[in-house]
Design a protein around this motif. Sequence first.
Motif, PDB file in Angstrom:
ATOM      1  N   UNK A 170      -3.556   1.155  -6.936  1.00 21.50           N
ATOM      2  CA  UNK A 170      -2.440   2.065  -6.697  1.00 21.50           C
ATOM      3  C   UNK A 170      -1.328   1.430  -5.858  1.00 21.50           C
ATOM      4  N   UNK A 171      -1.478   0.167  -5.483  1.00 23.50           N
ATOM      5  CA  UNK A 171      -0.459  -0.485  -4.657  1.00 23.50           C
ATOM      6  C   UNK A 171       0.863  -0.593  -5.402  1.00 23.50           C
ATOM      7  N   UNK A 172       1.957  -0.502  -4.647  1.00 25.49           N
ATOM      8  CA  UNK A 172       3.298  -0.532  -5.235  1.00 25.49           C
ATOM      9  C   UNK A 172       3.748  -1.955  -5.543  1.00 25.49           C
ATOM     10  N   UNK A 173       4.391  -2.108  -6.669  1.00 29.35           N
ATOM     11  CA  UNK A 173       5.149  -3.313  -6.988  1.00 29.35           C
ATOM     12  C   UNK A 173       6.559  -2.865  -7.350  1.00 29.35           C
ATOM     13  N   UNK A 174       7.468  -3.808  -7.440  1.00 28.11           N
ATOM     14  CA  UNK A 174       8.865  -3.471  -7.622  1.00 28.11           C
ATOM     15  C   UNK A 174       9.419  -4.194  -8.849  1.00 28.11           C
TER      16      UNK A 174
ATOM     17  N   UNK B 288       1.425  -4.833   3.365  1.00 26.69           N
ATOM     18  CA  UNK B 288       1.457  -5.719   2.210  1.00 26.69           C
ATOM     19  C   UNK B 288       0.115  -6.425   2.093  1.00 26.69           C
ATOM     20  N   UNK B 289      -0.428  -6.466   0.887  1.00 33.16           N
ATOM     21  CA  UNK B 289      -1.723  -7.103   0.691  1.00 33.16           C
ATOM     22  C   UNK B 289      -1.818  -7.629  -0.734  1.00 33.16           C
ATOM     23  N   UNK B 290      -2.740  -8.579  -0.978  1.00 33.35           N
ATOM     24  CA  UNK B 290      -2.877  -9.128  -2.326  1.00 33.35           C
ATOM     25  C   UNK B 290      -3.255  -8.058  -3.340  1.00 33.35           C
TER      26      UNK B 290
ATOM     27  N   UNK C  56       0.844  -1.186   0.000  1.00 30.27           N
ATOM     28  CA  UNK C  56       0.000   0.000   0.000  1.00 30.27           C
ATOM     29  C   UNK C  56       0.881   1.238   0.000  1.00 30.27           C
ATOM     30  N   UNK C  57       0.632   2.104  -0.949  1.00 32.98           N
ATOM     31  CA  UNK C  57       1.512   3.245  -1.166  1.00 32.98           C
ATOM     32  C   UNK C  57       1.589   4.132   0.086  1.00 32.98           C
TER      33      UNK C  57
END
Length: 239
Positions: A117-121, A108-110, A102-103
């Motif tokens: 808008x959740x962050x990935x890397x 951390x969540x599915x 979550x930005x």
Amino acid sequence: MVSIVTAGVAFATMLLLSGLLEFLPHATLAAIVIYFSVGLIQPRELLAIRKVRPMEFYWALVAVLGVLLLGTLQGITVAIVVSLVSLAYQIARPHVYVLGRKRGTDVLRPLSGEHHDDETFEGLLMVRSEGNLFFLNADYVKEQIIALEAQYKPRVVVWDMSAVPDIEYSALQVLMEGEKHLTELGTSLWLAGLNPGVLEMVRRAGFDEKLGRARMLFNAHAAIELYQAREATLVGSAQ
């Protein structure tokens, strides 16, 4: 006291008055049963079950139909068998989630459409499975993770095992085979958040020595920090 008195009266009735009750017409006995059974029928409760957990609603319908068509004991038995089969299916196919952050937080969540808008890397895939790992579901989990690797093509897969309370020996062998397969694909597998029992199994099998301390992290947050630090070092070296 009310419950005790009711139970005592019922017991005394069965013991002392059963001979008299057998002379009652069947219609009268049926009316008594229907009168007390009507209170057990609660459509609102069924609708509440359907809203909260549809699967249990279907189990309830199976129980109702089984009792109506087969009789009380047989109908309940059918409902129990159906529910056990359904639970076994769920255990054999546990959820495997791709995680995002979550930005602006450490949550951390599915990943889902609700949290777009959740962050990935870049180059990092974080996955989480739920429940014990054993012979019935280990291959399924491994196949799911390998399929996600093929979809995202990361350089590192972080498996958050914080929701895995226990792992069977045969499942551990499948995990080691999966790590070997990912390595052949050019992807590094990191394990994060191992519970004490799972960690002990990994150590006894010598899998921790193969992975090394760098690939066994305290939790998924530590894995993210390590990955970002490593990527920053590689970028600095390239420049």
